[in-house]
Design an enzyme around this catalytic site. Structure first.
Site, PDB file in Angstrom:
ATOM      1  N   LYS A   1       0.825  -1.218   0.000  1.00  0.00           N
ATOM      2  CA  LYS A   1       0.000   0.000   0.000  1.00  0.00           C
ATOM      3  C   LYS A   1       0.861   1.271   0.000  1.00  0.00           C
ATOM      4  CE  LYS A   1      -2.321  -0.589   3.783  1.00  0.00           C
ATOM      5  NZ  LYS A   1      -1.566  -1.766   4.255  1.00  0.00           N
TER       6      LYS A   1
ATOM      7  N   ARG B   1      -9.157   1.711   9.815  1.00  0.00           N
ATOM      8  CA  ARG B   1      -8.707   0.353  10.099  1.00  0.00           C
ATOM      9  C   ARG B   1      -9.859  -0.579  10.469  1.00  0.00           C
ATOM     10  NH1 ARG B   1      -3.222  -0.193  10.668  1.00  0.00           N
ATOM     11  NH2 ARG B   1      -2.013   1.739  10.819  1.00  0.00           N
TER      12      ARG B   1
ATOM     13  N   ARG C   1      12.149 -10.196   4.706  1.00  0.00           N
ATOM     14  CA  ARG C   1      12.748  -8.864   4.620  1.00  0.00           C
ATOM     15  C   ARG C   1      13.972  -8.738   5.532  1.00  0.00           C
ATOM     16  NH1 ARG C   1       8.225  -4.684   4.617  1.00  0.00           N
ATOM     17  NH2 ARG C   1       7.877  -5.449   6.743  1.00  0.00           N
TER      18      ARG C   1
ATOM     19  N   ARG D   1      14.154  -7.380  11.305  1.00  0.00           N
ATOM     20  CA  ARG D   1      13.542  -6.584  12.365  1.00  0.00           C
ATOM     21  C   ARG D   1      12.638  -7.464  13.228  1.00  0.00           C
ATOM     22  NH1 ARG D   1      10.848  -1.492   9.401  1.00  0.00           N
ATOM     23  NH2 ARG D   1       9.158  -2.978   9.671  1.00  0.00           N
TER      24      ARG D   1
ATOM     25  N   ARG E   1       0.243 -10.172  13.081  1.00  0.00           N
ATOM     26  CA  ARG E   1      -0.169  -9.002  12.305  1.00  0.00           C
ATOM     27  C   ARG E   1      -1.262  -9.357  11.305  1.00  0.00           C
ATOM     28  NH1 ARG E   1       5.321  -6.510  10.046  1.00  0.00           N
ATOM     29  NH2 ARG E   1       3.910  -4.955   9.138  1.00  0.00           N
TER      30      ARG E   1
END
Length: 213
Positions: free
Chosen positions: A13, A87, A126, A159, A170
């Protein structure tokens, strides 16, 4: 252009919002950026937000809506892209009322649709350079040497919010809170679906077709 971008963490996004801004000159309304700017400037809404944060409380929906209203009214924003808000459906209803009152209703809610398996690859794969911030992906775009940044030679790391366990949490939060927005906007005839997989140029083209439709 007055749109909301929808999609799970890792769907792209933020990337697509920036590309839309570059192509159309619209304003990206990121609630985090608006909040930081308002607090730094000491605006009335910023003062309210800072008081909430200093008290350890979450910034309420009415403060977030006030931040968006301030941007539309005081900055003269006419074309905007909302990324990260709303949200949930309660926030969407409040946003609809506020925008309607300003005569600037949403034109579309665009869902960037990516399968969960791909989302996990994107997020859990990532790696970020500690030194320069360059981003890699061990599955799709790895650095030439494992753990070493191509750009500066710094250490790349995963991370804490990119681990497999965190990704599952998440995505579960997204399914429970944000995914119902898809049906809500579909019921208002505003939903547009875009395949968020494949080459960036292909996603760009699909997004433009969705907006034109």
């Amino acid at each position: 252009m007055r749109i909301v971008l929808l999609g799970a963490p890792g769907s792209g996004k933020g990337t697509q919002a920036k590309r839309l801004v570059a192509r159309h000159g619209a304003t990206q309304l990121s609630t985090g950026d608006l909040l930081r700017a308002a607090v730094a400037a000491g605006t009335p809404t910023g003062v309210r937000a800072k008081a909430a944060m200093d008290a350890g409380a979450l910034v309420s929906d009415d403060i977030v809506l006030a931040l968006i209203r301030d941007a539309l009214e005081t900055q003269g924003v006419r074309d905007f892209i909302l990324d990260g808000f709303p949200r949930n459906t309660a926030q969407a209803q409040a946003l609809e009322g506020m925008l309607g009152g300003l005569g600037q209703p949403l034109e579309a809610a665009v869902l960037i649709d990516v399968p969960e398996a791909e989302l996990r690859r994107r997020i859990a794969g990532r790696r970020t350079c500690r030194q320069c911030g360059a981003i890699y992906n061990v599955y799709t775009a790895p650095s030439r040497a494992d753990g070493v940044c191509d750009a500066c030679g710094g250490e790349t790391y995963q991370r804490a919010d990119d681990t497999e366990a965190t990704v599952d949490q998440r995505l579960a939060t997204y399914r429970a809170q944000t995914a119902p927005l898809i049906e809500w906007y579909a019921g208002r005839g505003l939903l547009r679906r875009v395949d968020g997989t494949g080459a960036v140029a292909d996603i760009d083209a699909a997004l433009e077709r969705a907006l034109a439709g």
